[in-house]
Structures are given as C-alpha cells and as structure tokens.
Design a protein around this motif. Structure first.
Motif, mmCIF file in Angstrom:
data_model
loop_
_atom_site.group_PDB
_atom_site.id
_atom_site.type_symbol
_atom_site.label_atom_id
_atom_site.label_comp_id
_atom_site.label_asym_id
_atom_site.label_seq_id
_atom_site.Cartn_x
_atom_site.Cartn_y
_atom_site.Cartn_z
ATOM 1 N N ALA A 31 58.512 58.419 14.299
ATOM 2 C CA ALA A 31 59.772 59.079 13.947
ATOM 3 C C ALA A 31 60.949 58.406 14.643
ATOM 4 O O ALA A 31 62.023 58.229 14.045
ATOM 5 N N TYR A 32 60.769 58.027 15.910
ATOM 6 C CA TYR A 32 61.846 57.376 16.648
ATOM 7 C C TYR A 32 62.212 56.034 16.022
ATOM 8 O O TYR A 32 63.377 55.624 16.035
ATOM 9 N N GLU A 33 61.227 55.340 15.483
ATOM 10 C CA GLU A 33 61.502 54.041 14.873
ATOM 11 C C GLU A 33 62.438 54.175 13.682
ATOM 12 O O GLU A 33 63.229 53.266 13.404
ATOM 13 N N THR A 34 62.373 55.306 12.986
ATOM 14 C CA THR A 34 63.293 55.515 11.866
ATOM 15 C C THR A 34 64.737 55.618 12.362
ATOM 16 O O THR A 34 65.668 55.213 11.654
ATOM 17 N N THR A 74 68.245 61.399 20.269
ATOM 18 C CA THR A 74 67.920 60.326 19.319
ATOM 19 C C THR A 74 67.563 60.847 17.941
ATOM 20 O O THR A 74 67.868 60.226 16.925
ATOM 21 N N MET A 75 66.913 62.014 17.879
ATOM 22 C CA MET A 75 66.399 62.518 16.609
ATOM 23 C C MET A 75 67.375 63.445 15.883
ATOM 24 O O MET A 75 66.984 64.169 14.961
ATOM 25 N N ALA A 76 68.638 63.434 16.249
ATOM 26 C CA ALA A 76 69.629 64.315 15.612
ATOM 27 C C ALA A 76 69.568 64.202 14.096
ATOM 28 O O ALA A 76 69.619 63.103 13.535
ATOM 29 N N VAL A 84 68.539 59.745 10.317
ATOM 30 C CA VAL A 84 68.173 60.256 11.637
ATOM 31 C C VAL A 84 68.990 59.550 12.714
ATOM 32 O O VAL A 84 69.133 58.319 12.712
ATOM 33 N N GLY A 85 69.549 60.340 13.631
ATOM 34 C CA GLY A 85 70.327 59.777 14.727
ATOM 35 C C GLY A 85 71.795 60.136 14.688
ATOM 36 O O GLY A 85 72.516 59.909 15.651
ATOM 37 N N GLY A 86 72.258 60.676 13.559
ATOM 38 C CA GLY A 86 73.650 61.093 13.486
ATOM 39 C C GLY A 86 74.645 59.947 13.447
ATOM 40 O O GLY A 86 75.817 60.132 13.780
ATOM 41 N N SER A 87 74.210 58.746 13.056
ATOM 42 C CA SER A 87 75.046 57.539 12.953
ATOM 43 C C SER A 87 75.743 57.192 14.265
ATOM 44 O O SER A 87 76.813 56.576 14.278
ATOM 45 N N TYR A 494 68.050 71.064 19.829
ATOM 46 C CA TYR A 494 67.670 72.126 20.755
ATOM 47 C C TYR A 494 67.088 71.548 22.044
ATOM 48 O O TYR A 494 66.800 72.278 22.988
ATOM 49 N N ASP A 495 66.873 70.237 22.060
ATOM 50 C CA ASP A 495 66.571 69.535 23.310
ATOM 51 C C ASP A 495 67.326 68.217 23.279
ATOM 52 O O ASP A 495 67.950 67.857 22.277
ATOM 53 N N ASP A 496 67.282 67.485 24.390
ATOM 54 C CA ASP A 496 68.015 66.223 24.485
ATOM 55 C C ASP A 496 67.122 65.015 24.253
ATOM 56 O O ASP A 496 67.577 63.876 24.330
#
Length: 531
Positions: A31-34, A74-76, A84-87, A494-496
């Motif tokens: 997911a983070y890679e996306t 990161t996952m915003a 994903v990430g909120g640009s 809901y978390d950082d």
C-alpha cells in the motif's frame, strides 16, 4: 530494573505470530508503494525529463546528510477515489541540526493541486509543527485547488493559509522554497511565509496565469514578467533569494535555517544511550494474530527503551494496566500499557495517579494500546466503573505533558479515549500493522446489530430466519473488520503512520526529539475528579 524476556522464538506460537505479522507488513508495504509513486510512472518520467527532483528527493536534498526522515500521514486518502498521499509529502527531519517540519507538494499528482486530503494532511502537519515548535520548510509546486473538487476545498482551504500566519505569530519560522508553478491558492504559500527562495527560470508565482489574465482583463503577458523568479526578486519583492537550480535552492534553504538562531526549549538529544538488551527483531512475534489473545507488554517495552530498563509503578495493583518509568534515546518517559485488554476500576485509578505524577515531573507519556474498553456488568457498574473511567479520561484530557500513542493491537470503545486516542490530541499517533480501532470488536458489533434487527423484524410479525440473521452478521462483521483495519484508519488520518514494530524505538525517539524542540511542562491542575 532491566527487563527479562519469556519469549521462545522457536515455539510454534511465536512463529505463527511472526508469520502473521510479516504477512500484514507485506500488505502495508504494498500500500505504501502506491503512495511513493505519486501520480504514476509516466508522471515521474515526465518530471525527470524536465530535470526536476521528486518531492522525496527534494526533501532529501534539504536534510542533513545521512539523517533520517520521519514521514507522516503517508496513506492520506487511502480507500478513496483520490491518489494516496494527498498530493503532498511531509514529515520531521533534521536541517542544520534543527528538527524541522518539511512539506513538499507532489507535482506528479495533478501538478501538485490540492484536494480535500491535501488540506486535511497539511493541517495535521501544521498542527504538529506548531505544537512541537518545529520550523516549517514548504517545498512548493502547486496549481492551487483541484477545481474538480473545489466545493470540498475552497471554504476549508483557508485554514491552511491561516495556519501559516499563526505559526509565524507563535514564533515558528516558515520558509518556502518555490520549485515550479504556484498558481492561485498555491501563490499564497510563499506569499505568507517568513522567508522565500525562488529558482531562476523555474519558479512562477501568480494569482492567475497569462491565459486567465488575458481572458479576465485582455492583457497579454508572459510567465516571466507576470510571475517569474527574477521579477519577484527584482521588482515585486516577494522573493527573498534567487537560486540557480534546485540544489542551490536547497542550499539556501539550509542556510536560512542555520541563521535562525534556533534553540530547543526542551532537553537536547543524548550523545550516548544504552541500546535495548532485548532483541528488537523479536518484536514481530510478540502480538498474537487473534486480538482476543492477551500478550505481555513488558516484551515490547523491553525492546525499545534504553538498556531494556523499566521501573514499574504499582506493579501489584491494577495489573491489567502496566505503568512505569523509562528512557528512550535518553529522553525520560512514562509508559502506560494495557496487559489484558479490559480496564477495571483499579486500572483507571492507577492510570489517573500515574498521569498526575508525570505532570508533576514534566515527563512525556507513551500510551501503548491493547484495550477492549472498560469492564461492563452489574457488579462493575455498582462499584463505579463509569466514574473511575471518567477519572482516567479527565486526567488524560487535562494532562499537559506531551503524549505519544502507540496502537499495537485492539483499541476499542472508551478504552481508546482513556488511552489517549486521536481525539485527545496526542502529539503523535502511530499504529502497528496489527492495530484495530472501533467502537467495539467486529464480532460484538455484528452480534449486537444483527440481534436487534432480528428482534425488531420478528416483533413486527415478519418472517426473519436464522439464516437471514447470520447473513447480516457476516456482512456487518466484514464491514467492521475493513473499517477498523490500520490502512483504513491511517487513510482517514486517525494516526500519523503505520510502522514496522522493529522501528518502534527509532520512531518514538524521533518523535521525542521533535517534542523537545518546545518546552515540556506538566499541568498545574486538573478538572474535578468524581471520587
């Protein structure tokens, strides 16, 4: 005392726990890679063809060489229709020895345009910066609002600009380095920052570009004379420094930080600290796959505190909540960790006293979540579980020492509040891949709702079979499992961030360093405690 371990890494239980955690970590990494590829490979290639760095490369060029970067949120927007990430990429890093908040627009996502997740993420990053007194470096390249979602962006978007000016008022320096086009709302980021760096023939800052100016006024102009870097440094005065390229801009940004004469209000980082005696690698096999199975929080604490040393407070009372004192990277901390999930009156009262003591000694608190909430039932209600739980929540709410929340497993019901969930403004919230957070566990939630629905239907004379009730139960449980999963919770901010358990010590240490950029002071008083 130095913690000892009962973990048997060769046991079937440990190996099963580890396999489950590694599987969860694999899902998180995927997911983070996306998020890391931003707008996609084609957009990245286009950016590089223009001899431009990616947002993470720009951040790396500003950081002290070899220093870590604690990326946040990161996952915003995960699970939504937005990238994903909120640009935007943001987090805490060290520049010229100063802990800073660094935020970089991602031009590969619609030219760095802001959507609703950009706003939520930027506001959270700005909140962290002000609360912890971190100078803010914004690496700007933004086309302003994403016009397709303007109704969600325009009205709340003003809070982002307001936050920049309020940070400056609070004595938190704001520095903008402009890497490309900054149009409309994007222009106000450098416009409201204390220091502005622009790049020759690259930076373009204007409220409206040449096509819109022509359409609105009939005036014909070009990018450079309308909003180019040389114009803004020579004529308008918006630019304070003119760089020749992106690396030169990073150099100038670093020199600005060096000249801030910035001093920490809290403790300085320790030069030498004792590493944990227990192996951090073993963190992967401690938390069971099933959230109903308890685990020993000492096994986690002993693997991220200095020297694995932990001085427990009230070890024989309220044993469902472990409390005690330790150090992490030389910073003193108080730790509250759930050991059996359910919180009874004894645990709530113990926590209240411990939080008060931490405030008396100006000691930051770490809350390690694994709770299903406060105990229910006639006996516990009669013994005052509500007022005792409220006492703990009162203490958490009015405590003024910095809090860090670490959600390692379950975090349900009012126990989530008592352990300083997001709504209680911890300075940082981090989750393990094993984390779950909701009103209650998925089975309990599904059971309650499906039972009530069945009773309601039958009371109206409807034919509601056991199979129908089970189908509803299964559907609700699946939905609750998805909504309480760490990726979904992190996507909602809901978390950082979701962290590898083995990185707990490093992440907590960086968070504590950021916290100590500002003063660390306890509350002088609390609200009325119902006794």
């Amino acid at each position: 005392m130095t913690a000892t371990s009962a973990v048997i890494t060769s046991s079937e239980e440990y190996q099963a726990n580890r396999r489950s955690m590694e599987e969860k970590l694999g899902e998180i990494r995927e997911a983070y890679e996306t998020a890391f590829i931003g707008g996609g490979e084609k957009s990245l290639e286009k950016l590089r063809s223009r001899d431009k760095m990616t947002p993470r490369e720009r951040i790396d060029s500003v950081l002290d060489q070899g220093s870590p970067f604690l990326e946040l949120c990161t996952m915003a927007g995960y699970g939504t229709d937005f990238t994903v990430g909120g640009s935007v990429v943001g987090g805490v890093g060290t520049v010229e020895g100063v802990d800073c908040m660094i935020v970089a627009n991602d031009p590969t996502v619609k030219g760095g345009a802001s959507n609703e997740w950009t706003l939520r993420k930027c506001n959270r990053l700005q909140e962290i910066a002000v609360e912890n007194r971190l100078p803010v470096l914004t690496l700007v390249e933004s086309g302003g609002a994403d016009l397709r979602s303007q109704k969600e962006v325009f009205v709340p978007g003003g809070a982002m600009f307001r936050a920049i000016t309020q940070a400056s008022k609070a004595g938190v320096p704001t520095i903008a380095i402009v890497y490309g086009n900054c149009t409309a709302g994007g222009a106000y980021i450098p416009g409201m920052s204390d220091h502005v760096v622009m790049i020759k023939e690259r930076s373009k800052v204007f409220l409206a570009g040449p096509p819109l100016v022509k359409a609105a006024t009939g005036e014909v102009t070009d990018d450079e004379s309308l909003g180019g870097a040389q114009m803004h440094t020579d004529i308008s005065g918006l630019g304070d420094y003119l760089a020749v390229d992106e690396l030169d801009a990073a150099r100038i940004g670093r020199s600005i930080v060096r000249r801030l004469n910035w001093h920490r209000k809290g403790q300085n980082p320790a030069a030498n600290v004792a590493e944990p005696v227990l192996d951090e690698e073993e963190m992967l096999g401690i938390v069971p796959d099933g959230l109903k199975v308890p685990y020993d929080p000492y096994e986690i604490i002993g693997r991220f505190v200095d020297g694995s040393e932990f001085d427990e407070f009230k070890p024989r009372y309220g044993s469902g909540l472990v409390t005690g004192w330790a150090q992490v990277h030389g910073y003193p901390v108080g730790i509250l960790a759930n050991s059996r999930g359910v919180l009874f009156s004894e645990e709530a009262q113990k926590a209240t006293q411990f939080i008060q003591l931490a405030n008396k000694s100006d000691t930051p608190l770490i809350f390690m979540h694994n709770t299903t909430g406060y105990m229910v039932g006639k006996e516990y209600e009669q013994n005052g579980i509500i007022k005792h739980g409220a006492m703990m929540i009162n203490a958490v709410s009015n405590s003024e020492v910095p809090h860090i929340s670490l959600i390692t497993a379950a975090s349900y019901g009012a126990g989530h509040y008592g352990m300083c969930g997001r709504a209680f403004n911890p300075r940082f919230v981090f989750a393990w891949p094993s984390a779950r957070s909701a009103v209650m566990g998925s089975e309990q939630l599904a059971s309650v709702v499906s039972s009530i629905s069945a009773q309601s239907a039958r009371s109206r004379g409807l034919d509601y079979t056991e199979d129908a009730e089970k189908q509803l139960f299964d559907m609700l449980k699946t939905q609750a499992d998805v909504e309480s999963a760490p990726l979904k919770m992190s996507g909602m901010l809901y978390d950082d961030g979701i962290i590898d358990p083995r990185d707990t010590r490093s992440v907590v240490g960086m968070a504590l360093s950021a916290i100590h950029s500002g003063p660390v002071e306890g509350a002088e008083g609390f609200g009325v405690f119902r006794m």
